[in-house]
Design a protein around this motif. Structure first.
Motif, PDB file in Angstrom:
ATOM      1  N   THR A   1       0.819  -1.217   0.000  1.00 37.65           N
ATOM      2  CA  THR A   1       0.000   0.000   0.000  1.00 37.65           C
ATOM      3  C   THR A   1       0.849   1.260   0.000  1.00 37.65           C
ATOM      4  N   GLY A   2       2.122   1.155   0.410  1.00 36.64           N
ATOM      5  CA  GLY A   2       2.999   2.324   0.391  1.00 36.64           C
ATOM      6  C   GLY A   2       3.363   2.766  -1.013  1.00 36.64           C
ATOM      7  N   LEU A   3       3.031   1.957  -2.017  1.00 33.72           N
ATOM      8  CA  LEU A   3       3.336   2.314  -3.392  1.00 33.72           C
ATOM      9  C   LEU A   3       2.532   3.530  -3.848  1.00 33.72           C
ATOM     10  N   GLY A   4       1.323   3.720  -3.270  1.00 35.37           N
ATOM     11  CA  GLY A   4       0.495   4.858  -3.665  1.00 35.37           C
ATOM     12  C   GLY A   4       1.135   6.185  -3.328  1.00 35.37           C
ATOM     13  N   SER A   5       1.713   6.311  -2.122  1.00 37.04           N
ATOM     14  CA  SER A   5       2.361   7.568  -1.738  1.00 37.04           C
ATOM     15  C   SER A   5       3.636   7.787  -2.532  1.00 37.04           C
ATOM     16  N   ASP A   6       4.358   6.698  -2.879  1.00 40.60           N
ATOM     17  CA  ASP A   6       5.568   6.847  -3.692  1.00 40.60           C
ATOM     18  C   ASP A   6       5.237   7.370  -5.085  1.00 40.60           C
ATOM     19  N   LEU A   7       4.047   7.037  -5.577  1.00 43.77           N
ATOM     20  CA  LEU A   7       3.637   7.490  -6.912  1.00 43.77           C
ATOM     21  C   LEU A   7       2.976   8.858  -6.886  1.00 43.77           C
ATOM     22  N   GLY A   8       2.837   9.452  -5.701  1.00 49.04           N
ATOM     23  CA  GLY A   8       2.226  10.774  -5.594  1.00 49.04           C
ATOM     24  C   GLY A   8       0.718  10.746  -5.630  1.00 49.04           C
ATOM     25  N   LEU A   9       0.106   9.593  -5.310  1.00 50.09           N
ATOM     26  CA  LEU A   9      -1.346   9.496  -5.291  1.00 50.09           C
ATOM     27  C   LEU A   9      -1.875   9.922  -3.935  1.00 50.09           C
ATOM     28  N   SER A  10      -3.165  10.205  -3.882  1.00 49.17           N
ATOM     29  CA  SER A  10      -3.786  10.614  -2.625  1.00 49.17           C
ATOM     30  C   SER A  10      -5.222  10.135  -2.594  1.00 49.17           C
ATOM     31  N   GLY A  11      -5.772  10.092  -1.365  1.00 53.47           N
ATOM     32  CA  GLY A  11      -7.169   9.693  -1.217  1.00 53.47           C
ATOM     33  C   GLY A  11      -7.364   8.199  -1.413  1.00 53.47           C
ATOM     34  N   ILE A  12      -8.592   7.843  -1.767  1.00 51.75           N
ATOM     35  CA  ILE A  12      -8.950   6.438  -1.945  1.00 51.75           C
ATOM     36  C   ILE A  12      -8.634   6.015  -3.373  1.00 51.75           C
ATOM     37  N   ASN A  13      -7.960   4.877  -3.510  1.00 52.38           N
ATOM     38  CA  ASN A  13      -7.602   4.326  -4.815  1.00 52.38           C
ATOM     39  C   ASN A  13      -8.225   2.946  -4.954  1.00 52.38           C
ATOM     40  N   ARG A  14      -8.794   2.678  -6.113  1.00 53.00           N
ATOM     41  CA  ARG A  14      -9.469   1.397  -6.356  1.00 53.00           C
ATOM     42  C   ARG A  14      -8.808   0.690  -7.537  1.00 53.00           C
TER      43      ARG A  14
ATOM     44  N   VAL B   1     -13.618 -21.013 -13.280  1.00 55.45           N
ATOM     45  CA  VAL B   1     -14.489 -20.113 -12.516  1.00 55.45           C
ATOM     46  C   VAL B   1     -13.895 -18.711 -12.587  1.00 55.45           C
ATOM     47  N   LEU B   2     -14.710 -17.741 -13.015  1.00 56.37           N
ATOM     48  CA  LEU B   2     -14.277 -16.354 -13.136  1.00 56.37           C
ATOM     49  C   LEU B   2     -14.525 -15.620 -11.815  1.00 56.37           C
ATOM     50  N   TYR B   3     -13.527 -14.883 -11.375  1.00 60.77           N
ATOM     51  CA  TYR B   3     -13.620 -14.180 -10.093  1.00 60.77           C
ATOM     52  C   TYR B   3     -13.142 -12.743 -10.304  1.00 60.77           C
ATOM     53  N   SER B   4     -13.925 -11.766  -9.830  1.00 61.18           N
ATOM     54  CA  SER B   4     -13.566 -10.347  -9.899  1.00 61.18           C
ATOM     55  C   SER B   4     -13.235  -9.870  -8.496  1.00 61.18           C
ATOM     56  N   LEU B   5     -12.049  -9.296  -8.343  1.00 61.00           N
ATOM     57  CA  LEU B   5     -11.565  -8.880  -7.024  1.00 61.00           C
ATOM     58  C   LEU B   5     -11.336  -7.378  -7.018  1.00 61.00           C
ATOM     59  N   PRO B   6     -12.110  -6.621  -6.218  1.00 61.27           N
ATOM     60  CA  PRO B   6     -11.824  -5.192  -6.053  1.00 61.27           C
ATOM     61  C   PRO B   6     -10.837  -4.978  -4.902  1.00 61.27           C
ATOM     62  N   ILE B   7      -9.837  -4.139  -5.122  1.00 66.00           N
ATOM     63  CA  ILE B   7      -8.845  -3.793  -4.105  1.00 66.00           C
ATOM     64  C   ILE B   7      -8.951  -2.296  -3.857  1.00 66.00           C
ATOM     65  N   THR B   8      -9.201  -1.909  -2.602  1.00 68.88           N
ATOM     66  CA  THR B   8      -9.371  -0.495  -2.250  1.00 68.88           C
ATOM     67  C   THR B   8      -8.422  -0.162  -1.099  1.00 68.88           C
ATOM     68  N   PHE B   9      -7.669   0.919  -1.226  1.00 67.42           N
ATOM     69  CA  PHE B   9      -6.793   1.364  -0.150  1.00 67.42           C
ATOM     70  C   PHE B   9      -6.718   2.875  -0.168  1.00 67.42           C
ATOM     71  N   ARG B  10      -6.422   3.446   0.981  1.00 65.58           N
ATOM     72  CA  ARG B  10      -6.354   4.894   1.151  1.00 65.58           C
ATOM     73  C   ARG B  10      -4.910   5.317   1.347  1.00 65.58           C
ATOM     74  N   VAL B  11      -4.537   6.389   0.665  1.00 62.93           N
ATOM     75  CA  VAL B  11      -3.213   6.958   0.812  1.00 62.93           C
ATOM     76  C   VAL B  11      -3.311   8.141   1.763  1.00 62.93           C
ATOM     77  N   GLN B  12      -2.582   8.072   2.867  1.00 60.84           N
ATOM     78  CA  GLN B  12      -2.607   9.149   3.848  1.00 60.84           C
ATOM     79  C   GLN B  12      -1.834  10.349   3.306  1.00 60.84           C
ATOM     80  N   ASP B  13      -2.477  11.525   3.354  1.00 59.39           N
ATOM     81  CA  ASP B  13      -1.823  12.755   2.872  1.00 59.39           C
ATOM     82  C   ASP B  13      -0.781  13.209   3.879  1.00 59.39           C
TER      83      ASP B  13
END
Length: 241
Positions: A165-178, A229-241
């Protein structure tokens, strides 16, 4: 005392009329005098044609080269003489045997074994599969719905522990990412990633990496046959500002 002249014979009353008539006559004579033209007699063309002016013209004679007529077609070939030969050879007649069976004959028919081909079933979505795939640790669940809930919970825990999940802050993202990942549980239980969508290519690669690490499962079944069998997986994480 009586006047000497008749008052009706007084011409002075019509002097204006006579003056106008005189002016018109003078104008007409003047106009004709201006328009009058004269011509020299020598210049007048009497319309006579001088035949001597025309010289005899030598007209060239055009010779037409007429091609010679084509040669006559060759005579048709003489018809072949057909010789009649007496047929002395004996011709063997071919006897065609009837394929119809006699009513007295009994034909034995061997039993034909009918082999039923199993219908191949394509991939089935996880929501409608009859026998859900079994994630390791969910073998003791009693019914299909309980195995579904157990599998979803195990997959979520597995991904949450291994996703960076620390990859989001390294990429300069913020908020909720899906991130959305779709994969297939093959007939042998292996995992195949079909695709992923993410706000950044690095997040997409990370999601595919984690899903490929899922353990081998017991394959799902549809009408008793192992199927994908087909499976759809949503991944949601928040990047702390």
């Amino acid at each position: 005392m009586k006047p000497k002249k008749n008052p009706k014979a007084d011409l002075s009353r019509r002097s204006v009329l006579f003056f106008q008539i005189g002016m018109i006559v003078m104008l007409f004579i003047t106009w004709r005098a201006i328009e009058w033209k004269t011509y020299d007699k020598e210049a007048i063309d009497t319309g006579m044609v001088d035949m001597d002016a025309f010289e005899e013209e030598d007209v060239p004679i055009t010779e037409l080269n007429t091609p010679p007529p084509p040669p006559p077609p060759p005579p048709p070939p003489a018809p072949e003489i057909i010789e009649i030969v007496e047929d002395e050879e004996e011709v063997e007649e071919t006897v065609i045997e009837s394929t119809e069976t006699n009513q007295e004959e009994i034909v034995e028919v061997e039993e034909v074994e009918v082999v039923e081909e199993e219908e191949e079933i394509g991939d089935v979505p996880f929501a409608v599969i009859e026998d859900v795939p079994v994630f390791p640790g969910c073998e003791n669940e009693k019914n299909n719905q309980a195995r579904k809930d157990c599998m979803s919970e195990k997959i979520n825990d597995f991904v949450n522990r291994r996703f960076d999940t620390g990859l989001g802050s390294d990429l300069g993202l913020s908020g909720i990412n899906r991130i959305y990942v779709q994969f297939r549980i093959e007939k042998n239980g292996n995992i195949t990633v079909l695709g992923a969508r993410a706000p950044h290519p690095r997040l997409q690669q990370e999601a595919e990496r984690v899903v490929n690490m899922l353990p081998k499962m017991q394959p799902g079944k549809q009408r008793g046959q192992p199927v994908g069998v087909l499976y759809s997986l949503p991944i949601t994480f928040r990047v702390q500002d």
